[in-house]
Design a protein around this motif. Sequence first.
Motif, short mmCIF file in Angstrom:
data_model
loop_
_atom_site.label_atom_id
_atom_site.label_comp_id
_atom_site.label_asym_id
_atom_site.label_seq_id
_atom_site.Cartn_x
_atom_site.Cartn_y
_atom_site.Cartn_z
N ILE A 122 5.10 5.62 11.44
CA ILE A 122 5.31 5.94 10.03
C ILE A 122 3.98 5.95 9.28
CG2 ILE A 122 6.31 5.09 7.87
CD1 ILE A 122 8.67 4.04 9.48
N GLU A 123 3.14 4.94 9.57
CA GLU A 123 1.83 4.86 8.91
C GLU A 123 0.97 6.06 9.27
OE1 GLU A 123 0.20 1.21 10.19
OE2 GLU A 123 1.40 -0.01 8.83
N LYS A 124 0.99 6.43 10.58
CA LYS A 124 0.18 7.56 11.02
C LYS A 124 0.63 8.85 10.35
CE LYS A 124 -1.38 9.94 15.21
NZ LYS A 124 -1.28 10.00 16.69
N ARG A 125 1.96 9.04 10.26
CA ARG A 125 2.48 10.25 9.62
C ARG A 125 2.09 10.30 8.15
NH1 ARG A 125 8.63 10.35 12.17
NH2 ARG A 125 8.05 11.11 14.25
N GLU A 126 2.13 9.14 7.49
CA GLU A 126 1.78 9.11 6.06
C GLU A 126 0.31 9.47 5.86
OE1 GLU A 126 3.68 8.80 3.45
OE2 GLU A 126 5.40 8.77 4.81
N ILE A 127 -0.55 8.94 6.74
CA ILE A 127 -1.98 9.24 6.64
C ILE A 127 -2.22 10.72 6.89
CG2 ILE A 127 -4.23 8.83 7.69
CD1 ILE A 127 -3.36 5.95 8.20
N GLU A 128 -1.56 11.26 7.93
CA GLU A 128 -1.74 12.68 8.26
C GLU A 128 -1.21 13.57 7.13
OE1 GLU A 128 0.28 13.07 11.94
OE2 GLU A 128 -1.39 12.31 13.16
N LYS A 129 -0.06 13.19 6.55
CA LYS A 129 0.52 13.98 5.46
C LYS A 129 -0.40 13.98 4.25
CE LYS A 129 4.70 14.34 2.62
NZ LYS A 129 4.00 14.29 1.33
N LYS A 130 -0.94 12.80 3.94
CA LYS A 130 -1.83 12.69 2.78
C LYS A 130 -3.08 13.54 3.00
CE LYS A 130 -3.91 9.24 -0.25
NZ LYS A 130 -4.13 7.80 -0.48
N SER A 131 -3.63 13.48 4.23
CA SER A 131 -4.82 14.26 4.55
C SER A 131 -4.53 15.75 4.47
CB SER A 131 -5.32 13.89 5.95
OG SER A 131 -6.42 14.68 6.31
N ALA A 132 -3.36 16.17 4.98
CA ALA A 132 -2.99 17.59 4.94
C ALA A 132 -2.81 18.07 3.50
CB ALA A 132 -1.72 17.82 5.75
N LEU A 149 11.85 1.79 2.15
CA LEU A 149 12.27 1.98 3.55
C LEU A 149 11.56 0.97 4.46
CD1 LEU A 149 13.77 3.50 5.75
CD2 LEU A 149 11.89 5.16 5.80
N LEU A 150 10.27 0.80 4.25
CA LEU A 150 9.53 -0.18 5.04
C LEU A 150 10.02 -1.60 4.79
CD1 LEU A 150 5.80 1.01 4.97
CD2 LEU A 150 7.40 1.07 6.85
N MET A 151 10.39 -1.87 3.53
CA MET A 151 10.91 -3.20 3.22
C MET A 151 12.21 -3.45 3.97
SD MET A 151 11.72 -4.92 -0.51
CE MET A 151 13.18 -3.90 -0.77
N ARG A 152 13.06 -2.40 4.09
CA ARG A 152 14.30 -2.53 4.86
C ARG A 152 14.00 -2.80 6.32
NH1 ARG A 152 18.12 2.45 3.83
NH2 ARG A 152 19.23 1.34 5.49
N VAL A 153 12.98 -2.12 6.86
CA VAL A 153 12.59 -2.36 8.25
C VAL A 153 12.11 -3.81 8.41
CG1 VAL A 153 10.94 -1.73 10.06
CG2 VAL A 153 11.99 0.05 8.67
N ARG A 154 11.28 -4.27 7.45
CA ARG A 154 10.79 -5.66 7.50
C ARG A 154 11.94 -6.66 7.46
NH1 ARG A 154 8.61 -8.03 2.08
NH2 ARG A 154 10.87 -7.88 1.81
N ASP A 155 12.89 -6.45 6.54
CA ASP A 155 14.01 -7.37 6.42
C ASP A 155 14.89 -7.36 7.68
OD1 ASP A 155 13.11 -8.00 3.92
OD2 ASP A 155 14.51 -6.70 2.86
N GLN A 207 0.83 -1.21 0.00
CA GLN A 207 0.00 0.00 0.00
C GLN A 207 0.87 1.26 0.00
OE1 GLN A 207 -2.69 -0.32 3.33
NE2 GLN A 207 -3.67 -2.16 2.55
N VAL A 208 1.88 1.28 0.85
CA VAL A 208 2.74 2.46 0.95
C VAL A 208 3.57 2.63 -0.32
CG1 VAL A 208 4.68 3.49 2.21
CG2 VAL A 208 2.85 2.36 3.47
N ALA A 209 4.06 1.51 -0.89
CA ALA A 209 4.91 1.58 -2.08
C ALA A 209 4.15 2.13 -3.28
CB ALA A 209 5.49 0.20 -2.40
N LEU A 210 2.87 1.80 -3.39
CA LEU A 210 2.08 2.33 -4.50
C LEU A 210 1.91 3.84 -4.40
CD1 LEU A 210 -0.70 -0.41 -4.78
CD2 LEU A 210 1.14 0.01 -6.39
N ASP A 211 1.86 4.35 -3.17
CA ASP A 211 1.72 5.79 -2.97
C ASP A 211 3.07 6.49 -3.03
OD1 ASP A 211 0.07 8.08 -2.33
OD2 ASP A 211 1.05 8.08 -0.37
#
Length: 202
Positions: A163-173, A95-101, A84-88
């Motif tokens: 990170i998810e919360k910031r992305e949602i807030e940034k998108k909304s802003a 970055l999230l993939m690096r965190v996952r790995d 979801q994040v990568a498509l946006d």
Amino acid sequence: KALQTETGSKLDDMINSMLPPREWTEDSGVWMQYISKDPASRDDVITLQEHLDNKLKERKARETGICAVREELYSQSFDEIIRQVALDGPERGLLLMRVRDEIRMTIDSYKILYSSAVNFGVKKQLKSEYGIPNLEEQLHQLDQSKSKLELEVLELRSKLEIIEKREIEKKSADEKRRKEELDFLRYQGQHLDSFLKQMNAG
């Protein structure tokens, strides 16, 4: 249009390299399933959380301690969040993939450490009649290592939620800012029309 096609192709390649398609063989031939390229909405994120909770209950995953079922379900959810994040934003997806790995590498390292320590403890117990105290000490150390690993996993999950919360807030802003700009331009346009009509009438 050609540029959009090229950009879309690059995005597809990046997404497929991050989350490779699933391949399996049936009597009818070899099948391959690619992940969805549809962007996710806020409702999709909520649905993902509800689906995860239901799966955890359905498969009776343990709430604490090491649990392979819980680890698998969270890993699948993490991959979906990455999608979801990568498509946006592909960079944020990487970055999230690096965190996952990093999480997986940390967990694998502790699994190896745990297995090695258990084997060492068993050998010590077999070699000496006083091996039980040593084994208990090893188990105590393993419990401490396990607690530390669980704490690190919780911290990484907390970082992911932030990170998810910031992305949602940034998108909304961004959406709010664009709407305000459009409203302001419409307002200016209306007043300009009125001014021109007054000038023509004069």
